[in-house]
Scaffold this active site. Structure first.
Site, PDB file in Angstrom:
ATOM      1  N   GLU A 228       0.809  -1.217   0.000  1.00 15.70           N
ATOM      2  CA  GLU A 228       0.000   0.000   0.000  1.00 15.70           C
ATOM      3  C   GLU A 228       0.843   1.269   0.000  1.00 15.70           C
ATOM      4  O   GLU A 228       0.390   2.308  -0.490  1.00 15.70           O
ATOM      5  CB  GLU A 228      -0.930   0.011   1.216  1.00 15.70           C
ATOM      6  CG  GLU A 228      -1.939  -1.111   1.264  1.00 15.70           C
ATOM      7  CD  GLU A 228      -3.043  -0.961   0.236  1.00 15.70           C
ATOM      8  OE1 GLU A 228      -3.414   0.185  -0.078  1.00 15.70           O
ATOM      9  OE2 GLU A 228      -3.523  -1.988  -0.272  1.00 15.70           O
ATOM     10  N   GLU A 237      -1.794   9.370  -0.132  1.00 13.93           N
ATOM     11  CA  GLU A 237      -2.098   8.942  -1.495  1.00 13.93           C
ATOM     12  C   GLU A 237      -1.412   9.874  -2.490  1.00 13.93           C
ATOM     13  O   GLU A 237      -1.452  11.100  -2.357  1.00 13.93           O
ATOM     14  CB  GLU A 237      -3.611   8.970  -1.693  1.00 13.93           C
ATOM     15  CG  GLU A 237      -4.066   8.511  -3.045  1.00 13.93           C
ATOM     16  CD  GLU A 237      -5.582   8.429  -3.138  1.00 13.93           C
ATOM     17  OE1 GLU A 237      -6.084   8.187  -4.255  1.00 13.93           O
ATOM     18  OE2 GLU A 237      -6.246   8.605  -2.100  1.00 13.93           O
ATOM     19  N   ASN A 275     -14.895   6.028   6.850  1.00 14.29           N
ATOM     20  CA  ASN A 275     -13.822   5.230   7.448  1.00 14.29           C
ATOM     21  C   ASN A 275     -13.067   6.027   8.506  1.00 14.29           C
ATOM     22  O   ASN A 275     -12.688   5.485   9.545  1.00 14.29           O
ATOM     23  CB  ASN A 275     -12.867   4.724   6.367  1.00 14.29           C
ATOM     24  CG  ASN A 275     -13.393   3.490   5.658  1.00 14.29           C
ATOM     25  OD1 ASN A 275     -14.081   2.669   6.249  1.00 14.29           O
ATOM     26  ND2 ASN A 275     -13.074   3.369   4.379  1.00 14.29           N
TER      27      ASN A 275
END
Length: 375
Positions: A228, A237, A275
């Site tokens: 990831e 990100e 989330n």
């Protein structure tokens, strides 16, 4: 991006193609090249010292020749005469013979030397084995279900001439030296201390079951984290164009930190406002209003990863924690983390990246990887 899980698939992942470096071995301070000895003190030998593809690999009295000189270069292979130890025809069944063959990077040429002195082919989840437990010169070697028998026990060269990292003193099954070996290029933000602190929030993580299961779970979590984040390099990100997409205004609490505030952060790239809300509520931290804490505080970053690992099924049918402690296999952790985009043939290269990291990390920890590696 799937709403059921942390997004942020646009990470720069080119660094993740490196496979199976730093193969772990139990033999302390041995050279990176040397004999592999086993049953009756005899050596793994290339028949007639031939480097031709398909040459049988056998047991033979040790004689110090190049036919018995194996190198462990740190990429998961075992090599002699410039070629690789290879399972014939990519076989995975009991009795598949081994041979010498041009190194191809295939799964049938990958080996893990465990702390129990097994040499395991992870693709088959089977051990290098002396056929019929026969110690006679010229006995062919094969793979076979691991039994713990003397005909499956080996002493092999250490990877790169290294020694076994010291055991952990933190109470976590991964020592700081092993953590650093797993992530040699990591961002300083991702600290071992932050990881250890985060484990206190989820005390069942890497403490459930046998020592083997504990280490397998730690390796599985860190392998997915590796994928990831590009090897614990990326904190956030990388594709900023995605940032405004992670706000679901249908949630009653909305997006108080802003439309573009809920992008992927941390070791499993936590994303979406719901989330952040769920993770923050579970951890006792207000991440809905202050999602930036995940990219500023190493322990909180790791906590969000462990929150997902221990409590969320994602697109799978079980939590990644349950997948490992109940022997469902590493493949089910992939399914729970990003199965809707990667599993069932959707993106085999991404799955392979995760598996490669898992094999490398189980090697470092000195455990066999177990079955069901793929999803």
């Amino acid at each position: 991006m799937p709403r059921s899980r942390f997004s942020g698939r646009a990470l720069a992942l080119t660094a993740l193609t490196a496979v199976l470096s730093a193969l772990f071995t139990v033999a302390p301070a041995e050279a990176a090249e040397g004999a592999i000895t086993g049953l009756a003190g005899k050596c793994v030998d290339v028949a007639a010292a031939s480097s031709a593809n398909g040459t049988a690999v056998q047991l033979y009295s040790c004689n110090g020749t190049n036919a018995q000189r194996w190198s462990n270069p740190g990429d998961g292979t075992l090599r002699a005469l410039g070629k690789c130890l290879d399972v014939v025809d990519r076989g995975t069944g009991d009795g598949a013979s081994v041979q010498l063959w041009d190194c191809s990077g295939g799964a049938n040429q990958k080996w893990v030397v465990t702390a129990a002195h097994d040499i395991v082919n992870p693709a088959a989840n089977k051990c290098l084995d002396v056929r019929d437990n026969n110690s006679a010169d010229g006995t062919r070697l094969q793979i076979w279900s691991c039994t713990g028998g003397a005909n499956q026990k080996w002493n092999a060269p250490a990877s790169g001439g290294g020694t076994t990292p010291p055991p952990s003193t933190s109470g976590f099954v991964v020592s700081e030296a092993q953590f650093n070996q797993m992530f040699p290029n990591r961002n300083p933000f991702y600290t071992y201390a932050g990881l250890v602190a985060a484990t206190k929030k989820y005390p069942a993580f890497a403490t459930t079951g046998s020592d083997t299961v504990k280490k397998q779970e730690a390796a599985a979590f860190l392998a997915n984290v590796n994928h990831e984040t590009g090897g614990l390099v990326h904190i956030v990100e990388q594709n900023t164009a995605n940032y405004p997409h992670y706000c679901d205004w249908n949630q009653p609490y909305g997006c108080p930190a802003g439309q573009a505030a809920y992008y992927g952060r941390g070791p499993i790239q936590l994303s979406w406002n719901f989330n952040y809300k769920a993770a923050g509520d579970a951890l006792g931290i207000d991440l809905l209003n202050n999602p930036w804490r995940v990219e500023r505080e190493p322990d909180i970053a790791m906590m969000t990863g462990l929150w997902y690992w221990n409590t969320q099924n994602g697109p799978g049918t079980m939590t990644p924690h349950n997948a490992m402690v109940n022997s469902a296999g590493f493949g089910q952790t992939i399914r729970s983390i990003n199965g809707s985009l990667e599993c069932d043939g959707r993106n085999p290269a991404q799955v392979q990246s995760r598996v490669d990291a898992y094999l490398r990390f189980t090697s470092i920890l000195g455990v066999a990887p177990g079955a069901n590696l793929y999803c």
